[in-house]
Design a protein around this motif. Structure first.
Motif, mmCIF file in Angstrom:
data_model
loop_
_atom_site.group_PDB
_atom_site.id
_atom_site.type_symbol
_atom_site.label_atom_id
_atom_site.label_comp_id
_atom_site.label_asym_id
_atom_site.label_seq_id
_atom_site.Cartn_x
_atom_site.Cartn_y
_atom_site.Cartn_z
ATOM 1 N N ARG A 75 0.858 -1.186 0.000
ATOM 2 C CA ARG A 75 0.000 0.000 0.000
ATOM 3 C C ARG A 75 0.891 1.233 0.000
ATOM 4 N NH1 ARG A 75 -5.337 -0.486 0.637
ATOM 5 N NH2 ARG A 75 -6.102 -2.518 1.254
ATOM 6 N N ILE A 76 0.375 2.297 -0.561
ATOM 7 C CA ILE A 76 1.090 3.566 -0.479
ATOM 8 C C ILE A 76 0.971 4.047 0.960
ATOM 9 C CG2 ILE A 76 1.146 5.977 -1.235
ATOM 10 C CD1 ILE A 76 0.171 4.981 -3.988
ATOM 11 N N SER A 77 2.116 4.258 1.609
ATOM 12 C CA SER A 77 2.119 4.643 3.021
ATOM 13 C C SER A 77 2.426 6.118 3.224
ATOM 14 C CB SER A 77 3.142 3.794 3.785
ATOM 15 O OG SER A 77 4.439 3.970 3.231
ATOM 16 N N GLU A 78 2.939 6.770 2.215
ATOM 17 C CA GLU A 78 3.217 8.206 2.312
ATOM 18 C C GLU A 78 3.362 8.773 0.917
ATOM 19 O OE1 GLU A 78 7.115 9.489 3.687
ATOM 20 O OE2 GLU A 78 7.969 7.533 3.167
ATOM 21 N N LEU A 89 6.434 8.259 -3.411
ATOM 22 C CA LEU A 89 5.248 7.553 -2.934
ATOM 23 C C LEU A 89 5.754 6.308 -2.215
ATOM 24 C CD1 LEU A 89 4.291 9.371 -5.337
ATOM 25 C CD2 LEU A 89 2.520 7.687 -5.745
ATOM 26 N N GLY A 90 5.897 6.398 -0.897
ATOM 27 C CA GLY A 90 6.454 5.311 -0.111
ATOM 28 C C GLY A 90 5.513 4.125 -0.040
ATOM 29 N N LEU A 91 6.091 2.935 0.019
ATOM 30 C CA LEU A 91 5.317 1.699 0.164
ATOM 31 C C LEU A 91 5.504 1.140 1.569
ATOM 32 C CD1 LEU A 91 6.106 -0.075 -3.231
ATOM 33 C CD2 LEU A 91 4.076 1.256 -2.619
ATOM 34 N N ASN A 92 4.541 0.376 2.034
ATOM 35 C CA ASN A 92 4.594 -0.217 3.374
ATOM 36 C C ASN A 92 5.421 -1.500 3.384
ATOM 37 O OD1 ASN A 92 2.651 -1.728 1.946
ATOM 38 N ND2 ASN A 92 1.546 -2.251 3.821
ATOM 39 N N GLN A 121 2.099 -4.094 14.559
ATOM 40 C CA GLN A 121 0.975 -4.217 15.498
ATOM 41 C C GLN A 121 0.640 -2.880 16.149
ATOM 42 O OE1 GLN A 121 2.272 -7.482 18.020
ATOM 43 N NE2 GLN A 121 1.176 -8.981 16.771
ATOM 44 N N ARG A 122 1.648 -2.021 16.345
ATOM 45 C CA ARG A 122 1.423 -0.677 16.904
ATOM 46 C C ARG A 122 0.827 0.272 15.870
ATOM 47 N NH1 ARG A 122 6.755 -1.315 18.720
ATOM 48 N NH2 ARG A 122 7.443 0.156 17.119
ATOM 49 N N GLY A 123 0.818 -0.150 14.614
ATOM 50 C CA GLY A 123 0.353 0.734 13.541
ATOM 51 C C GLY A 123 1.458 1.608 12.975
ATOM 52 N N ASP A 124 2.706 1.311 13.350
ATOM 53 C CA ASP A 124 3.856 2.043 12.823
ATOM 54 C C ASP A 124 4.354 1.371 11.556
ATOM 55 O OD1 ASP A 124 3.746 3.671 15.065
ATOM 56 O OD2 ASP A 124 5.293 2.556 16.158
ATOM 57 N N LEU A 132 15.934 -6.923 5.791
ATOM 58 C CA LEU A 132 15.020 -6.782 4.653
ATOM 59 C C LEU A 132 15.100 -5.410 4.006
ATOM 60 C CD1 LEU A 132 11.837 -8.625 5.954
ATOM 61 C CD2 LEU A 132 13.747 -9.516 4.620
ATOM 62 N N GLY A 133 15.721 -4.456 4.666
ATOM 63 C CA GLY A 133 15.807 -3.107 4.126
ATOM 64 C C GLY A 133 14.479 -2.385 4.241
ATOM 65 N N GLY A 134 14.322 -1.340 3.453
ATOM 66 C CA GLY A 134 13.109 -0.537 3.485
ATOM 67 C C GLY A 134 13.278 0.710 2.644
ATOM 68 N N ASN A 135 12.463 1.715 2.958
ATOM 69 C CA ASN A 135 12.468 2.974 2.214
ATOM 70 C C ASN A 135 12.269 2.735 0.722
ATOM 71 O OD1 ASN A 135 12.853 4.757 4.433
ATOM 72 N ND2 ASN A 135 15.006 4.121 4.491
ATOM 73 N N LEU A 136 11.314 1.879 0.400
ATOM 74 C CA LEU A 136 11.008 1.582 -0.997
ATOM 75 C C LEU A 136 9.730 2.285 -1.416
ATOM 76 C CD1 LEU A 136 11.832 -2.213 -1.122
ATOM 77 C CD2 LEU A 136 13.201 -0.324 -1.998
ATOM 78 N N GLY A 137 9.664 2.652 -2.684
ATOM 79 C CA GLY A 137 8.467 3.296 -3.185
ATOM 80 C C GLY A 137 8.554 3.546 -4.673
ATOM 81 N N LEU A 138 7.624 4.351 -5.127
ATOM 82 C CA LEU A 138 7.598 4.816 -6.509
ATOM 83 C C LEU A 138 8.053 6.271 -6.459
ATOM 84 C CD1 LEU A 138 4.678 3.009 -6.076
ATOM 85 C CD2 LEU A 138 4.929 3.137 -8.537
#
Length: 182
Positions: A75-78, A89-92, A121-124, A132-138
């Motif tokens: 999902r687009i998270s930001e 457009l950050g992804l979750n 679970q906290r919604g963060d 796994l890394g992160g900061n992925l998006g379009l």
């Protein structure tokens, strides 16, 4: 009073890049075809061609710094302006499904899994400092070279469009829009 004015500016800026979205809208990233389509249920609303993905292709077993684009449902998270990429457009990513699969195949340990699960679970957002890394998006190409973008998959795992394409895409989606990368 100053705080209220600042909040008004923040919310006004945010609303400029997060338009209302009709129910049933989602994004399909077709990595073999190198295109992004905005869908409304089963109907294509708009397609953006000649996108770029991770320089090492795609994977279901993403690891930090592997320069691969993860396949799956997100999902687009930001949605935010970016000095480097024009618009992001950050992804979750990573999701709980990513974490479960990674724990099962040994890409993360129980501690990293617990951190990811607790954050979700906290919604963060999931921590981006795990294996796994992160900061992925379009995102756009910013001031990058359009010729390089047109000829090569050059990202570290994100999906890149031209600046004009990312602006048009952002006008059609909101935070929460589903994104399927296949």
């Amino acid at each position: 009073r100053a705080l209220a004015a600042c909040l008004l500016v923040v919310f006004a800026s945010f609303s400029e890049i997060t338009p209302a979205q009709p129910a049933g809208t989602w994004v399909l990233v077709d990595t073999p075809a190198l295109q992004v389509s905005v869908m409304h249920r089963d109907e294509v609303l708009r397609t953006f061609e000649n996108i770029a993905i991770g320089s090492n292709g795609t994977t279901r077993q993403k690891r930090v710094a592997d320069e691969r684009t993860p396949l799956g449902d997100y999902r687009i998270s930001e949605i935010r302006r970016s000095r480097r990429f024009h618009l992001f457009l950050g992804l979750n990513y990573p999701t709980m499904n990513d974490a479960k699969r990674a724990l099962g195949d040994g890409r993360i340990d129980a501690g990293e899994f617990t951190r990811i699960r607790a954050a979700l679970q906290r919604g963060d957002r999931a921590p981006h400092d795990t294996s796994l890394g992160g900061n992925l998006g379009l995102h756009g190409i910013g001031h990058g070279n359009p010729d390089i973008h047109a000829r090569f998959n050059w990202t570290n795992g994100c999906i890149a469009l031209t600046n004009e394409q990312i602006d048009a895409l952002a006008a059609l989606v909101t935070v929460g829009t589903p994104v399927r990368i296949r």
